[in-house]
Design a protein around this motif. Sequence first.
Motif, PDB file in Angstrom:
ATOM      1  N   LEU A 190    -106.214  -8.620 -29.024  1.00 31.20           N
ATOM      2  CA  LEU A 190    -105.291  -7.484 -28.927  1.00 31.20           C
ATOM      3  C   LEU A 190    -105.360  -6.847 -27.539  1.00 31.20           C
ATOM      4  CD1 LEU A 190    -105.850  -5.824 -32.428  1.00 31.20           C
ATOM      5  CD2 LEU A 190    -103.789  -6.999 -31.634  1.00 31.20           C
ATOM      6  N   ILE A 191    -106.571  -6.718 -26.996  1.00 33.56           N
ATOM      7  CA  ILE A 191    -106.725  -6.144 -25.653  1.00 33.56           C
ATOM      8  C   ILE A 191    -106.063  -7.041 -24.612  1.00 33.56           C
ATOM      9  CG2 ILE A 191    -108.402  -5.554 -23.854  1.00 33.56           C
ATOM     10  CD1 ILE A 191    -110.303  -4.690 -26.102  1.00 33.56           C
ATOM     11  N   ILE A 192    -106.326  -8.353 -24.706  1.00 34.22           N
ATOM     12  CA  ILE A 192    -105.740  -9.304 -23.763  1.00 34.22           C
ATOM     13  C   ILE A 192    -104.220  -9.322 -23.899  1.00 34.22           C
ATOM     14  CG2 ILE A 192    -105.529 -11.754 -23.224  1.00 34.22           C
ATOM     15  CD1 ILE A 192    -108.039 -10.485 -22.121  1.00 34.22           C
ATOM     16  N   ALA A 193    -103.734  -9.253 -25.150  1.00 41.76           N
ATOM     17  CA  ALA A 193    -102.279  -9.238 -25.373  1.00 41.76           C
ATOM     18  C   ALA A 193    -101.645  -8.020 -24.723  1.00 41.76           C
ATOM     19  CB  ALA A 193    -101.983  -9.265 -26.869  1.00 41.76           C
ATOM     20  N   ALA A 220     -95.862  -3.493 -30.535  1.00 41.72           N
ATOM     21  CA  ALA A 220     -95.641  -3.267 -31.966  1.00 41.72           C
ATOM     22  C   ALA A 220     -95.493  -4.595 -32.704  1.00 41.72           C
ATOM     23  CB  ALA A 220     -94.406  -2.397 -32.174  1.00 41.72           C
ATOM     24  N   GLY A 221     -94.743  -5.538 -32.124  1.00 33.83           N
ATOM     25  CA  GLY A 221     -94.565  -6.847 -32.753  1.00 33.83           C
ATOM     26  C   GLY A 221     -95.873  -7.609 -32.868  1.00 33.83           C
ATOM     27  N   VAL A 222     -96.725  -7.520 -31.837  1.00 33.57           N
ATOM     28  CA  VAL A 222     -98.029  -8.186 -31.871  1.00 33.57           C
ATOM     29  C   VAL A 222     -98.898  -7.596 -32.975  1.00 33.57           C
ATOM     30  CG1 VAL A 222    -100.191  -8.468 -30.596  1.00 33.57           C
ATOM     31  CG2 VAL A 222     -98.020  -8.932 -29.468  1.00 33.57           C
ATOM     32  N   ALA A 272     -98.593 -16.102 -30.652  1.00 32.53           N
ATOM     33  CA  ALA A 272     -97.333 -15.406 -30.958  1.00 32.53           C
ATOM     34  C   ALA A 272     -96.851 -14.546 -29.802  1.00 32.53           C
ATOM     35  CB  ALA A 272     -97.515 -14.537 -32.207  1.00 32.53           C
ATOM     36  N   LEU A 273     -97.753 -14.192 -28.877  1.00 31.57           N
ATOM     37  CA  LEU A 273     -97.418 -13.244 -27.813  1.00 31.57           C
ATOM     38  C   LEU A 273     -96.251 -13.716 -26.956  1.00 31.57           C
ATOM     39  CD1 LEU A 273     -98.073 -10.659 -26.247  1.00 31.57           C
ATOM     40  CD2 LEU A 273     -99.751 -11.979 -24.930  1.00 31.57           C
ATOM     41  N   GLY A 362     -96.591 -15.474 -36.905  1.00 33.69           N
ATOM     42  CA  GLY A 362     -95.954 -15.302 -35.598  1.00 33.69           C
ATOM     43  C   GLY A 362     -94.457 -15.152 -35.724  1.00 33.69           C
ATOM     44  N   SER A 363     -93.838 -15.926 -36.615  1.00 42.19           N
ATOM     45  CA  SER A 363     -92.390 -15.837 -36.810  1.00 42.19           C
ATOM     46  C   SER A 363     -91.990 -14.477 -37.369  1.00 42.19           C
ATOM     47  CB  SER A 363     -91.926 -16.949 -37.762  1.00 42.19           C
ATOM     48  OG  SER A 363     -92.186 -18.218 -37.213  1.00 42.19           O
ATOM     49  N   ILE A 364     -92.773 -13.972 -38.323  1.00 41.26           N
ATOM     50  CA  ILE A 364     -92.474 -12.652 -38.888  1.00 41.26           C
ATOM     51  C   ILE A 364     -92.603 -11.570 -37.817  1.00 41.26           C
ATOM     52  CG2 ILE A 364     -93.253 -10.911 -40.549  1.00 41.26           C
ATOM     53  CD1 ILE A 364     -94.061 -13.242 -42.390  1.00 41.26           C
ATOM     54  N   GLY A 365     -93.630 -11.709 -36.957  1.00 43.28           N
ATOM     55  CA  GLY A 365     -93.770 -10.758 -35.860  1.00 43.28           C
ATOM     56  C   GLY A 365     -92.573 -10.781 -34.933  1.00 43.28           C
ATOM     57  N   VAL A 366     -92.057 -11.984 -34.638  1.00 42.65           N
ATOM     58  CA  VAL A 366     -90.862 -12.106 -33.795  1.00 42.65           C
ATOM     59  C   VAL A 366     -89.662 -11.441 -34.465  1.00 42.65           C
ATOM     60  CG1 VAL A 366     -89.193 -13.753 -32.852  1.00 42.65           C
ATOM     61  CG2 VAL A 366     -91.637 -14.175 -32.596  1.00 42.65           C
ATOM     62  N   ILE A 367     -89.469 -11.700 -35.759  1.00 42.41           N
ATOM     63  CA  ILE A 367     -88.323 -11.138 -36.480  1.00 42.41           C
ATOM     64  C   ILE A 367     -88.384  -9.614 -36.518  1.00 42.41           C
ATOM     65  CG2 ILE A 367     -87.200 -11.023 -38.736  1.00 42.41           C
ATOM     66  CD1 ILE A 367     -88.186 -13.945 -39.165  1.00 42.41           C
ATOM     67  N   LEU A 368     -89.578  -9.064 -36.794  1.00 45.87           N
ATOM     68  CA  LEU A 368     -89.711  -7.608 -36.884  1.00 45.87           C
ATOM     69  C   LEU A 368     -89.590  -6.936 -35.520  1.00 45.87           C
ATOM     70  CD1 LEU A 368     -92.592  -7.227 -39.508  1.00 45.87           C
ATOM     71  CD2 LEU A 368     -90.147  -6.844 -39.832  1.00 45.87           C
TER      72      LEU A 368
END
Length: 404
Positions: A190-193, A220-222, A272-273, A362-368
């Motif tokens: 999370l920190i690196i992202a 937020a997506g991550v 996912a990033l 990852g796909s759900i994160g992209v969609i949201l």
Amino acid sequence: MKQNIKRDKYVALQKGTVIAILTGFFVLLVVLLNRTNVAKGLGQAGSMQVQYEHATVLKITQQSLKKDPDTGYQNGTQMLQIRIDSGKYQSNVLTIKNYLSNYSNVVATQGGTLVVRVSGLEQKPDVAVFSYYRAPYIYALIILFFIVLSIVGGRRGIRSAASLVVSFLCILFIYIPSVLRGASPLLMALIIAGYITLVSMIFLSGFSRKTWTAIIGTLAGVLFSAGIAVLSGALMHLNGFNSPESETLIQLSGLAKIQVGGVLFGGIIIAALGAIIDIAVSIASSMDELNRHAPDMGTHALFASGMNIGRDMVGTMANTLILAFAGSSMMELLLIVSNNIPYNQLLNTPWIGIEVIESLSGSIGVILTVPLIAYIGAKLIPVLSVKEKPKNVFVSFARQKKPF
């Protein structure tokens, strides 16, 4: 005129301060985490007595090869006269035997370059063929990638290449050493992202409305992707211990304090990033362009436009992630189909569960990210007009009084 000069100096000072903080943060972590070699002593037993050097095939003195009708590979043996071109035994000319099978098939050619495994360095070396010498082609492909990116993308392509290098360095010199030292893989991911998001956005778009919009939406997506991955893993009783590489990592964890269970979820966040950044920047840029050409379109209309733009992107982006999963797992899928594995057994194997979590979270994160970016952009982008250029984007955003 004087006010404009003062304002430009203030903005330049802000930019310099942010860049200095980001650079200092990176340098500090790299120094702290790499001051000692964490991986020393973690390799396979005896690996320090083995070296891998490149060598030139001077002559093939004898060979006995036969083509395998199923694979098309040449199986058999070759007697090679080679010259070692690197390492302690550089310039030494040796005669070695090269064994070829379907599992280890490196066909030597006169004048070709190979990588050889040299062991027993204190005495007469034992030399065996390891693989083809691929390094020059790998370097050439990397250079070609950056050249094409820079030519087609122009200045933005060069900035993209720079952000890509920073991302790679963050993973190699911050994320991996911190995990080897016992840090939480999920927290460090999370920190690196967050850091990669800030650097990438600033490199690509500078300090602008769409930059801050894309940064907030990406983070937020991550977080959504991380939450869904962790929750799914808990419900399915899956974590890093269920991955194929877990056995080796468990052996290393006693020496390096690796939190093996969290490695899976840290990898999901990093994987996912890239897709989340891509869709966040695209939507934010489109909304910013719409607002420039139609500044009076209103918050609701801008939000609706962002949603429409995002909907067009979601289908292809999710499809890309799923196809990437299928392509990377093609060997396993072929084995599954060829062995007629029962459906119940297949669906409940740890491998399938891990792959589903990795691809779908990852796909759900992209969609949201789409509604998040559309909402944030509709609220934030109209605040900063091209003419006004307020000094502090966050203060201006907080002062907005129009209800959404």
